[in-house]
Design an enzyme around this catalytic site. Structure first.
Site, PDB file in Angstrom:
ATOM      1  N   GLU A  65       0.863  -1.200   0.000  1.00 41.54           N
ATOM      2  CA  GLU A  65       0.000   0.000   0.000  1.00 41.54           C
ATOM      3  C   GLU A  65       0.896   1.246   0.000  1.00 41.54           C
ATOM      4  O   GLU A  65       1.895   1.314   0.718  1.00 41.54           O
ATOM      5  CB  GLU A  65      -0.903  -0.068   1.246  1.00 41.54           C
ATOM      6  CG  GLU A  65      -2.154   0.765   1.171  1.00 41.54           C
ATOM      7  CD  GLU A  65      -1.924   2.224   1.458  1.00 41.54           C
ATOM      8  OE1 GLU A  65      -2.544   3.071   0.799  1.00 41.54           O
ATOM      9  OE2 GLU A  65      -1.102   2.534   2.341  1.00 41.54           O
ATOM     10  N   ASP A  92      -6.093   7.613  -8.810  1.00 38.93           N
ATOM     11  CA  ASP A  92      -7.555   7.662  -8.824  1.00 38.93           C
ATOM     12  C   ASP A  92      -8.020   8.974  -8.190  1.00 38.93           C
ATOM     13  O   ASP A  92      -7.648   9.276  -7.049  1.00 38.93           O
ATOM     14  CB  ASP A  92      -8.100   6.459  -8.029  1.00 38.93           C
ATOM     15  CG  ASP A  92      -9.592   6.271  -8.264  1.00 38.93           C
ATOM     16  OD1 ASP A  92     -10.299   7.289  -8.443  1.00 38.93           O
ATOM     17  OD2 ASP A  92     -10.047   5.118  -8.275  1.00 38.93           O
ATOM     18  N   ASP A 100      -5.564  13.954 -14.814  1.00 34.84           N
ATOM     19  CA  ASP A 100      -6.437  14.405 -15.912  1.00 34.84           C
ATOM     20  C   ASP A 100      -7.657  15.111 -15.336  1.00 34.84           C
ATOM     21  O   ASP A 100      -8.492  15.594 -16.085  1.00 34.84           O
ATOM     22  CB  ASP A 100      -6.937  13.192 -16.712  1.00 34.84           C
ATOM     23  CG  ASP A 100      -7.882  12.364 -15.864  1.00 34.84           C
ATOM     24  OD1 ASP A 100      -7.414  11.783 -14.860  1.00 34.84           O
ATOM     25  OD2 ASP A 100      -9.102  12.326 -16.170  1.00 34.84           O
TER      26      ASP A 100
END
Ligand SMILES: C[S@@+](CC[C@H](N)C(=O)[O-])C[C@H]1O[C@@H](n2cnc3c(N)ncnc32)[C@H](O)[C@@H]1O
Length: 209
Positions: A89, A112, A148
């Site tokens: 992680e 994400d 993005d």
């Protein structure tokens, strides 16, 4: 060997102990500057960087075993000795596994964005993460971020400003575009290529500790 243990892939960094900090020379035989690609995905960026900079070491951190295996295969096929992957992680790796002030550049590329408001707390870049980042970077180490997602970009700018106002050490650096003077060699990631093929703009930030 405990029943749950698995044999590491060639080119995988499997810590001997997940409860101690590791210095760069625990990971690579050559004591070169260590760069981390957090959430390295399919390893496109990691591998191109390792090929371009043989005098630097690159550790990809990725939680999905299938992706770790894929990247390890590519590293091995190319015979790269300065790239490895750690299956762990992200935040735990920075906070507990790596030695303090051991990372020269930390790349966080197209993570994400967790777009729903109720999921914002899952976004990696928050005040706690920045404290951890400040502790793991070398005194002049860099944090490089791309997304993005315009709203996540604004979020990160605000988190960096808040951190600076409370005494954090980061200052923003220019990131000259390709073709400009002092442009960085900086390959596109798999996700960057995907988003650009859909007409999206990639936003980027570069800070120095
Ligand atoms: C959106 S993808 C981006 C991959 C790559 N950076 C790129 O731009 O092509 C995010 C990657 O981070 C990994 N990841 C997400 N959260 C993670 C975590 N907490 N620890 C380790 N890896 C994580 C995912 O499995 C995935 O491969």
């Amino acid at each position: 060997m405990p029943a749950c243990a698995r044999t590491p892939e060639p080119c995988e960094f499997m810590p001997d102990d997940f409860f101690r900090r590791h210095s760069p020379d625990d990971i690579f035989p050559h004591n070169h500057p260590l760069e981390i690609d957090l959430g390295c995905g399919d390893g496109t960026f990691l591998i191109e960087m390792a090929q371009h900079y043989p005098e630097r070491n690159f550790l990809g951190v990725e939680r999905l075993l299938g992706r770790v295996r894929g990247v390890c295969k590519r590293i091995q096929a190319l015979g790269l000795t300065n790239a490895k992957v750690l299956r762990l992680e992200s935040q735990y790796t920075l906070e507990w596994l790596l030695a303090k002030h051991s990372v020269s550049r930390l790349h966080l590329l197209c993570p994400d964005p967790w777009p729903k408001a109720r999921h914002h707390k899952r976004r990696l870049v928050q005040q706690e993460f920045l404290t951890i980042l400040e502790n793991v970077l070398t005194p002049d180490g860099e944090f490089l971020f791309k997304t993005d997602h315009p709203e996540y970009f604004e979020w990160v700018c605000e988190e960096m400003d808040t951190f600076a106002q409370s005494g954090g050490k980061f200052s923003q650096l220019p990131w000259p575009a390709d073709g400009e003077q002092d442009a960085l060699f900086y390959p596109k990631t798999d996700f960057q290529r995907h988003w650009e093929s859909q007409g999206k703009t990639i936003h980027r930030l570069r800070y120095q500790r």
